[in-house]
Design an enzyme around this catalytic site. Structure first.
Site, PDB file in Angstrom:
ATOM      1  N   GLU A 154      40.006  62.535 -67.654  1.00 58.94           N
ATOM      2  CA  GLU A 154      39.340  61.834 -66.564  1.00 58.94           C
ATOM      3  C   GLU A 154      40.052  62.074 -65.239  1.00 58.94           C
ATOM      4  O   GLU A 154      41.258  62.302 -65.201  1.00 58.94           O
ATOM      5  CB  GLU A 154      39.315  60.325 -66.850  1.00 58.94           C
ATOM      6  CG  GLU A 154      38.620  59.955 -68.139  1.00 58.94           C
ATOM      7  CD  GLU A 154      38.812  58.488 -68.501  1.00 58.94           C
ATOM      8  OE1 GLU A 154      39.267  57.718 -67.630  1.00 58.94           O
ATOM      9  OE2 GLU A 154      38.512  58.115 -69.645  1.00 58.94           O
ATOM     10  N   CYS A 198      42.973  60.707 -58.298  1.00 55.78           N
ATOM     11  CA  CYS A 198      43.880  60.429 -59.413  1.00 55.78           C
ATOM     12  C   CYS A 198      43.584  61.457 -60.504  1.00 55.78           C
ATOM     13  O   CYS A 198      42.463  61.515 -61.017  1.00 55.78           O
ATOM     14  CB  CYS A 198      43.664  59.006 -59.924  1.00 55.78           C
ATOM     15  SG  CYS A 198      44.729  58.558 -61.317  1.00 55.78           S
ATOM     16  N   CYS A 244      47.775  50.064 -72.291  1.00 49.99           N
ATOM     17  CA  CYS A 244      47.110  51.228 -71.713  1.00 49.99           C
ATOM     18  C   CYS A 244      46.155  51.854 -72.725  1.00 49.99           C
ATOM     19  O   CYS A 244      46.567  52.198 -73.847  1.00 49.99           O
ATOM     20  CB  CYS A 244      48.156  52.258 -71.278  1.00 49.99           C
ATOM     21  SG  CYS A 244      47.468  53.809 -70.701  1.00 49.99           S
ATOM     22  N   CYS A 285      42.586  54.415 -66.663  1.00 50.63           N
ATOM     23  CA  CYS A 285      42.570  55.730 -67.289  1.00 50.63           C
ATOM     24  C   CYS A 285      42.408  55.594 -68.804  1.00 50.63           C
ATOM     25  O   CYS A 285      43.013  54.749 -69.443  1.00 50.63           O
ATOM     26  CB  CYS A 285      43.839  56.506 -66.955  1.00 50.63           C
ATOM     27  SG  CYS A 285      45.363  55.792 -67.577  1.00 50.63           S
ATOM     28  N   SER A 335      53.775  60.011 -61.064  1.00 49.89           N
ATOM     29  CA  SER A 335      54.119  58.770 -61.750  1.00 49.89           C
ATOM     30  C   SER A 335      54.812  59.062 -63.073  1.00 49.89           C
ATOM     31  O   SER A 335      54.517  60.061 -63.737  1.00 49.89           O
ATOM     32  CB  SER A 335      52.855  57.955 -61.996  1.00 49.89           C
ATOM     33  OG  SER A 335      53.139  56.776 -62.713  1.00 49.89           O
ATOM     34  N   GLY A 344      47.968  60.611 -69.389  1.00 50.73           N
ATOM     35  CA  GLY A 344      49.166  61.368 -69.720  1.00 50.73           C
ATOM     36  C   GLY A 344      50.400  60.958 -68.946  1.00 50.73           C
ATOM     37  O   GLY A 344      50.337  60.273 -67.918  1.00 50.73           O
ATOM     38  N   GLU A 345      51.557  61.382 -69.444  1.00 54.16           N
ATOM     39  CA  GLU A 345      52.858  61.222 -68.793  1.00 54.16           C
ATOM     40  C   GLU A 345      53.217  62.566 -68.164  1.00 54.16           C
ATOM     41  O   GLU A 345      53.536  63.537 -68.858  1.00 54.16           O
ATOM     42  CB  GLU A 345      53.913  60.804 -69.814  1.00 54.16           C
ATOM     43  CG  GLU A 345      55.364  60.976 -69.385  1.00 54.16           C
ATOM     44  CD  GLU A 345      55.719  60.289 -68.080  1.00 54.16           C
ATOM     45  OE1 GLU A 345      56.221  60.980 -67.167  1.00 54.16           O
ATOM     46  OE2 GLU A 345      55.483  59.071 -67.961  1.00 54.16           O
ATOM     47  N   SER A 391      56.615  53.521 -63.231  1.00 55.94           N
ATOM     48  CA  SER A 391      55.848  52.461 -63.891  1.00 55.94           C
ATOM     49  C   SER A 391      56.834  51.527 -64.584  1.00 55.94           C
ATOM     50  O   SER A 391      57.174  51.714 -65.748  1.00 55.94           O
ATOM     51  CB  SER A 391      54.870  53.075 -64.905  1.00 55.94           C
ATOM     52  OG  SER A 391      53.913  53.869 -64.244  1.00 55.94           O
ATOM     53  N   LEU A 392      57.288  50.526 -63.862  1.00 53.69           N
ATOM     54  CA  LEU A 392      58.364  49.664 -64.365  1.00 53.69           C
ATOM     55  C   LEU A 392      57.802  48.508 -65.191  1.00 53.69           C
ATOM     56  O   LEU A 392      58.130  48.354 -66.359  1.00 53.69           O
ATOM     57  CB  LEU A 392      59.186  49.130 -63.196  1.00 53.69           C
ATOM     58  CG  LEU A 392      60.461  48.390 -63.588  1.00 53.69           C
ATOM     59  CD1 LEU A 392      61.481  49.349 -64.190  1.00 53.69           C
ATOM     60  CD2 LEU A 392      61.072  47.667 -62.390  1.00 53.69           C
ATOM     61  N   HIS A 393      57.016  47.638 -64.563  1.00 53.23           N
ATOM     62  CA  HIS A 393      56.265  46.561 -65.222  1.00 53.23           C
ATOM     63  C   HIS A 393      57.119  45.431 -65.794  1.00 53.23           C
ATOM     64  O   HIS A 393      56.560  44.413 -66.209  1.00 53.23           O
ATOM     65  CB  HIS A 393      55.354  47.113 -66.321  1.00 53.23           C
ATOM     66  CG  HIS A 393      54.452  48.215 -65.860  1.00 53.23           C
ATOM     67  ND1 HIS A 393      53.665  48.097 -64.730  1.00 53.23           N
ATOM     68  CD2 HIS A 393      54.223  49.456 -66.358  1.00 53.23           C
ATOM     69  CE1 HIS A 393      52.986  49.228 -64.555  1.00 53.23           C
ATOM     70  NE2 HIS A 393      53.308  50.066 -65.513  1.00 53.23           N
ATOM     71  N   ASN A 403      43.099  44.800 -64.841  1.00 58.46           N
ATOM     72  CA  ASN A 403      41.690  44.513 -65.108  1.00 58.46           C
ATOM     73  C   ASN A 403      41.596  43.483 -66.233  1.00 58.46           C
ATOM     74  O   ASN A 403      42.158  43.694 -67.307  1.00 58.46           O
ATOM     75  CB  ASN A 403      40.951  45.789 -65.526  1.00 58.46           C
ATOM     76  CG  ASN A 403      40.652  46.699 -64.347  1.00 58.46           C
ATOM     77  OD1 ASN A 403      40.649  46.251 -63.202  1.00 58.46           O
ATOM     78  ND2 ASN A 403      40.417  47.958 -64.620  1.00 58.46           N
ATOM     79  N   CYS A 438      48.034  60.506 -74.477  1.00 56.92           N
ATOM     80  CA  CYS A 438      49.412  60.223 -74.049  1.00 56.92           C
ATOM     81  C   CYS A 438      50.222  59.782 -75.251  1.00 56.92           C
ATOM     82  O   CYS A 438      49.708  59.082 -76.132  1.00 56.92           O
ATOM     83  CB  CYS A 438      49.408  59.131 -72.979  1.00 56.92           C
ATOM     84  SG  CYS A 438      51.052  58.766 -72.295  1.00 56.92           S
ATOM     85  N   CYS A 460      52.286  52.868 -74.450  1.00 56.35           N
ATOM     86  CA  CYS A 460      52.349  51.569 -73.778  1.00 56.35           C
ATOM     87  C   CYS A 460      51.183  50.711 -74.270  1.00 56.35           C
ATOM     88  O   CYS A 460      50.026  51.128 -74.179  1.00 56.35           O
ATOM     89  CB  CYS A 460      52.292  51.744 -72.269  1.00 56.35           C
ATOM     90  SG  CYS A 460      53.648  52.763 -71.631  1.00 56.35           S
TER      91      CYS A 460
END
Length: 422
Positions: free
Chosen positions: A153, A166, A180, A407, A262, A228-229, A285-287, A364, A173, A177
């Site tokens: 995507e 994006c 995700c 994503c 990212s 993906g990473e 991407s800490l979170h 979301n 991936c 996580c």
């Protein structure tokens, strides 16, 4: 959260969570953990995140494409098939400046060789499966099928001051996580350099043709925040960055300041990227600022702890001069506590001032799930805590929530529909 202990200089009550700083939870507050339910989109109730760094072998090789090669490589490729090497320059300008791979549009090339040139270096790599529009036509989400049937995507977003794409760098991936959708797919394969660049070329053409609402516009920003990473696909991503930044005929000539890569935190590769001489923005991407929560929320944290990651991010800032973006998806009762905001601020300020910019991201909402957005008042308190500590903080303007904006969501939904029909 509404309890008070004393008053700040302003005379307003100061919330308990702010006074406690990073000392830990407030007694009685709710703490949801990522393990309280299966990962988002999991097929079974006993599913658990499975971190994997292994890249499965591709099923067949993608056709050779101009964007996989530097200009010298393009000339050599044409020479191999007895075509004039200088045509590579012309072909490259059509691709990177006019955003076309259609031989019929290349009227400065001899009609007798146009089709052959395009066939040699401009094969079709991505085919549109579905396009969805949101935000009054200012957001376009594309689902692409690649040569081997895998799908990825990209999302094009038009704002007042910029137009951002994006892009995906992998199909699926392996970082697992649990919040995700892509992370639950597992990793299918890396994208080639040209498969990444083709997403950009297509978006640039769409912008020039005026497909996003409000007429023609220039594509100004590219963020590697899709499926993906990016760091796992390091070699192809770095080559794609060159195609984005290098001037025509080598590439699109975009500003490095408008490009963001990212990562969930692959520390050695962050340090490697810092030495590439391309001052793109790094987004981490800490979170979660504490290892206990981040271990469960971002599985790769078991290899590189929060402190190691922030050290590497700060060193990236020092090497490139580019302020680092700290991405922080706010999840209700899981990571949105004010004491965690203070802990994050303390961790960042411990390494200096002004080197990081925090982007809280409203998740979301998913009805009935632990993976849902924070209450507005909680989000405001979290953001205010960071700002009072001197941390530049901007809440992310989320787009496309009504078209499976995150994503992996569109790919998963289309696959589900196709299985039902079959």
């Amino acid at each position: 959260m509404s309890s008070t202990v004393g008053r700040a200089r302003t005379g307003r009550p100061e919330p308990v969570a702010l006074r406690r700083r990073a000392s830990g939870p407030v007694p009685g507050e709710v703490q949801v953990m990522p393990t309280d339910q299966p990962p988002e989109g999991a097929a079974t109730s006993d599913a658990r995140p499975r971190l994997s760094f292994a890249v499965p072998p591709a099923r067949g090789k993608a056709p050779r494409h101009l964007a996989d090669l530097d200009l010298a490589g393009r000339k050599a490729a044409l020479a191999e098939v007895s075509l004039p090497a200088f045509r590579a320059d012309q072909l490259s300008r059509h691709y990177f400046t006019r955003f076309t791979r259609d031989a019929a549009e290349m009227t400065d090339l001899p009609a007798s060789v146009r089709e052959q040139l395009a066939a040699e270096l401009l094969p079709e790599l991505i085919t549109e499966v579905r396009t969805m529009r949101a935000d009054g036509g200012r957001t376009l989400k594309h689902l692409w099928e690649l040569h081997d049937g895998v799908r990825v995507e990209s999302v094009l977003m038009r704002y007042k001051d910029r137009t951002t794409l994006c892009v995906s760098s992998q199909a699926g991936c392996g970082m697992a996580c649990p919040f995700c959708a892509t992370g639950q797919m597992g990793l299918t394969r890396n994208l080639t350099t040209a498969e990444i660049v083709e997403q950009v070329r297509h978006a640039a053409r769409v912008c020039a043709d005026g497909a996003p609402a409000d007429g023609p516009v220039r594509l100004s920003n590219v963020v590697f925040m899709g499926m993906g990473e990016p760091m796992i696909n390091y070699r192809n991503v770095v080559a794609a960055l060159h195609r984005l930044i290098d001037p025509s005929p080598e590439g699109f000539g975009l500003s490095a300041r408008g490009i963001t890569v990212s990562t969930v935190g692959l520390v050695p590769l962050i340090r490697k990227l810092a030495g590439e001489g391309m001052p793109v923005t790094l987004a981490v991407s800490l979170h979660a600022p504490d290892d206990e929560l981040r271990d469960a929320l971002i599985p790769v944290n078991s290899k590189w702890r929060v402190g190691e990651l922030l050290d590497a991010a700060h060193d990236y800032f020092r090497a490139t001069g580019r302020r680092v973006s700290i991405e922080y998806a706010l999840i209700k009762d899981m990571n949105d506590h004010a004491w965690r905001a203070q802990m994050l601020a303390d961790e960042l300020n411990r390494r200096g001032r002004g080197w990081a910019h925090v982007n809280p991201i409203p998740l979301n909402p998913t009805p009935g799930s632990i993976w849902t957005c924070s209450e507005p008042s909680v989000q405001d308190l979290f953001v205010g805590t960071l700002r009072r500590a001197g941390i530049t903080t901007t809440v992310r303007d989320t787009r496309g929530s009504d078209i499976d904006g995150a994503c992996g969501q569109l790919a998963a939904e289309v696959l589900k529909q196709e299985r039902i029909r079959s």
